[in-house]
Design a protein around this motif. Structure first.
Motif, mmCIF file in Angstrom:
data_model
loop_
_atom_site.group_PDB
_atom_site.id
_atom_site.type_symbol
_atom_site.label_atom_id
_atom_site.label_comp_id
_atom_site.label_asym_id
_atom_site.label_seq_id
_atom_site.Cartn_x
_atom_site.Cartn_y
_atom_site.Cartn_z
ATOM 1 N N ARG A 156 -13.632 -5.107 1.785
ATOM 2 C CA ARG A 156 -12.293 -5.575 2.154
ATOM 3 C C ARG A 156 -11.647 -6.357 1.016
ATOM 4 N N LEU A 157 -12.446 -7.163 0.331
ATOM 5 C CA LEU A 157 -11.927 -7.928 -0.801
ATOM 6 C C LEU A 157 -11.436 -6.991 -1.904
ATOM 7 N N GLU A 158 -12.210 -5.953 -2.199
ATOM 8 C CA GLU A 158 -11.810 -5.001 -3.233
ATOM 9 C C GLU A 158 -10.516 -4.293 -2.861
ATOM 10 N N TYR A 159 -10.337 -4.012 -1.579
ATOM 11 C CA TYR A 159 -9.099 -3.366 -1.138
ATOM 12 C C TYR A 159 -7.905 -4.314 -1.339
ATOM 13 N N ILE A 160 -8.112 -5.598 -1.046
ATOM 14 C CA ILE A 160 -7.037 -6.581 -1.238
ATOM 15 C C ILE A 160 -6.646 -6.680 -2.711
ATOM 16 N N LEU A 161 -7.642 -6.804 -3.583
ATOM 17 C CA LEU A 161 -7.368 -6.922 -5.018
ATOM 18 C C LEU A 161 -6.730 -5.662 -5.578
ATOM 19 N N GLN A 162 -7.149 -4.505 -5.070
ATOM 20 C CA GLN A 162 -6.567 -3.244 -5.512
ATOM 21 C C GLN A 162 -5.091 -3.159 -5.092
ATOM 22 N N ALA A 163 -4.795 -3.579 -3.861
ATOM 23 C CA ALA A 163 -3.400 -3.570 -3.404
ATOM 24 C C ALA A 163 -2.537 -4.496 -4.257
ATOM 25 N N LEU A 164 -3.097 -5.625 -4.664
ATOM 26 C CA LEU A 164 -2.354 -6.543 -5.528
ATOM 27 C C LEU A 164 -2.104 -5.936 -6.899
ATOM 28 N N ARG A 165 -3.136 -5.312 -7.483
ATOM 29 C CA ARG A 165 -2.978 -4.701 -8.801
ATOM 30 C C ARG A 165 -1.955 -3.570 -8.775
ATOM 31 N N HIS A 166 -1.965 -2.769 -7.715
ATOM 32 C CA HIS A 166 -1.018 -1.664 -7.608
ATOM 33 C C HIS A 166 0.425 -2.152 -7.510
ATOM 34 N N ASN A 167 0.599 -3.391 -7.113
ATOM 35 C CA ASN A 167 1.947 -3.965 -7.022
ATOM 36 C C ASN A 167 2.261 -4.895 -8.194
ATOM 37 N N GLY A 168 1.504 -4.762 -9.267
ATOM 38 C CA GLY A 168 1.801 -5.489 -10.496
ATOM 39 C C GLY A 168 1.367 -6.936 -10.516
ATOM 40 N N ILE A 169 0.460 -7.344 -9.619
ATOM 41 C CA ILE A 169 -0.021 -8.718 -9.601
ATOM 42 C C ILE A 169 -1.288 -8.802 -10.435
ATOM 43 N N GLY A 170 -1.237 -9.530 -11.533
ATOM 44 C CA GLY A 170 -2.366 -9.612 -12.452
ATOM 45 C C GLY A 170 -3.409 -10.621 -12.012
ATOM 46 N N ASP A 171 -4.550 -10.589 -12.710
ATOM 47 C CA ASP A 171 -5.646 -11.511 -12.387
ATOM 48 C C ASP A 171 -5.243 -12.964 -12.599
ATOM 49 N N GLY A 172 -4.313 -13.208 -13.532
ATOM 50 C CA GLY A 172 -3.881 -14.576 -13.790
ATOM 51 C C GLY A 172 -3.116 -15.201 -12.640
ATOM 52 N N LYS A 216 7.882 -7.691 -3.499
ATOM 53 C CA LYS A 216 6.500 -7.229 -3.643
ATOM 54 C C LYS A 216 5.576 -7.996 -2.711
ATOM 55 N N MET A 217 5.853 -9.270 -2.530
ATOM 56 C CA MET A 217 5.036 -10.067 -1.617
ATOM 57 C C MET A 217 5.118 -9.510 -0.196
ATOM 58 N N GLU A 218 6.323 -9.180 0.254
ATOM 59 C CA GLU A 218 6.483 -8.616 1.595
ATOM 60 C C GLU A 218 5.774 -7.268 1.706
ATOM 61 N N GLN A 219 5.827 -6.486 0.633
ATOM 62 C CA GLN A 219 5.175 -5.175 0.657
ATOM 63 C C GLN A 219 3.656 -5.314 0.743
ATOM 64 N N VAL A 220 3.092 -6.239 -0.024
ATOM 65 C CA VAL A 220 1.652 -6.478 0.016
ATOM 66 C C VAL A 220 1.227 -6.943 1.401
ATOM 67 N N CYS A 221 1.993 -7.837 2.013
ATOM 68 C CA CYS A 221 1.671 -8.307 3.366
ATOM 69 C C CYS A 221 1.644 -7.160 4.360
ATOM 70 N N ARG A 222 2.632 -6.300 4.272
ATOM 71 C CA ARG A 222 2.697 -5.165 5.209
ATOM 72 C C ARG A 222 1.500 -4.243 5.040
ATOM 73 N N ILE A 223 1.140 -3.928 3.790
ATOM 74 C CA ILE A 223 0.015 -3.026 3.528
ATOM 75 C C ILE A 223 -1.290 -3.602 4.069
ATOM 76 N N LEU A 224 -1.533 -4.879 3.794
ATOM 77 C CA LEU A 224 -2.793 -5.493 4.218
ATOM 78 C C LEU A 224 -2.888 -5.594 5.734
ATOM 79 N N LEU A 225 -1.791 -5.956 6.372
ATOM 80 C CA LEU A 225 -1.826 -6.077 7.829
ATOM 81 C C LEU A 225 -1.990 -4.725 8.509
ATOM 82 N N GLU A 226 -1.409 -3.681 7.918
ATOM 83 C CA GLU A 226 -1.536 -2.343 8.491
ATOM 84 C C GLU A 226 -2.935 -1.777 8.306
ATOM 85 N N LYS A 227 -3.525 -1.958 7.122
ATOM 86 C CA LYS A 227 -4.803 -1.317 6.792
ATOM 87 C C LYS A 227 -6.006 -2.115 7.274
#
Length: 253
Positions: A85-101, A131-142
């Motif tokens: 689940r953690l990897e899915y969260i980090l992957q969703a963030l990376r796909h939306n341009g959110i870097g490790d920093g 992008k924040m709203e999009q990430v929230c929607r993806i995580l809550l749906e999946k």
């Protein structure tokens, strides 16, 4: 016999109903025209202006917590389950341009009676609220109930605060220059180059309490209680500016 110094004073108030660009607000203006004559002086004349301006700016950053927790009978099982689940969260963030920093991860493993429980917290900083709203929607749906997405906390970055203060100061100087030009026209003079620019006072305050009391200022129905509130900050600046003053009749001499 030496001529005594002469002084002319003029005052002007902000024009009623004047529209200002953006969120700028002019607070007031005081103008003095001074003529000095004396030994070693050739009648240097100045126009002294004090002007104010206010600039509003909404928050440009948001911090959000994403939590995942799971309980299993063995450490390996709970670790594997949460890690997916953690990897899915980090992957969703990376796909939306959110870097490790802009992300930080904390893990906490503990035992709850006969089960092992692993809780993971991901803290994300967003500068793009869409992008924040999009990430929230993806995580809550999946991930559905296995993930907890917290309410974003909005704030102003240091860069945003610095730019807002600069805009307020520049706007105050611009307001003062415009008014000084109008006074010179009225007195039949020509405005010269600036001699001194001094910022006398700066203030800033957050407007979230006023906006909440207003309920949006009458612009429409108030948002739901759980709807994230984006605070704004107002910066004000008061400046004093001195310009040289010359006669129009001598402009072309």
């Amino acid at each position: 016999m030496m001529d005594s110094p002469s002084r002319v004073f003029a005052a002007i108030l902000p024009a009623a109903g004047r529209e200002l660009a953006g969120d700028e607000k002019e607070q007031g203006l005081e103008v003095r025209t001074v003529t000095r004559d004396g030994p070693g002086s050739r009648g240097r004349r100045e126009v002294r202006v004090t002007g104010r301006a206010e600039v509003c700016c909404p928050a440009d950053r948001a911090s959000m917590r994403i939590c995942v927790g799971y309980s299993k009978e063995s450490v390996n099982e709970v670790t594997n389950s949460v890690s997916r689940r953690l990897e899915y969260i980090l992957q969703a963030l990376r796909h939306n341009g959110i870097g490790d920093g802009d992300t930080s991860v904390r893990r906490f493993l503990h035992r709850d009676e006969a089960l092992y429980r692993l809780d993971v917290e991901v803290v994300v900083t967003f500068s793009d609220f869409e992008k924040m709203e999009q990430v929230c929607r993806i995580l809550l749906e999946k991930l559905d109930k296995s993930v907890s997405v917290g309410t974003p906390q909005f704030y102003h970055s240091a860069e945003c605060l610095g730019q807002t203060r600069q805009r307020a100061c520049v706007s105050a100087v611009d307001n003062a220059h415009q008014k000084a030009s109008k006074v010179c026209q009225l007195l039949g003079q020509s405005l010269g180059s600036p001699l001194l620019v001094k910022e006398e006072e700066t203030k800033e305050w957050r407007n979230e309490e006023e906006e909440e009391e207003d309920g949006g200022g009458g612009q429409g129905p108030a948002p739901p209680p759980h709807f994230p509130h984006i605070p704004t900050i107002t910066a004000s600046s008061q400046v004093s500016v001195s310009f040289s003053l010359r006669d129009r009749s001598r402009k072309n001499l």
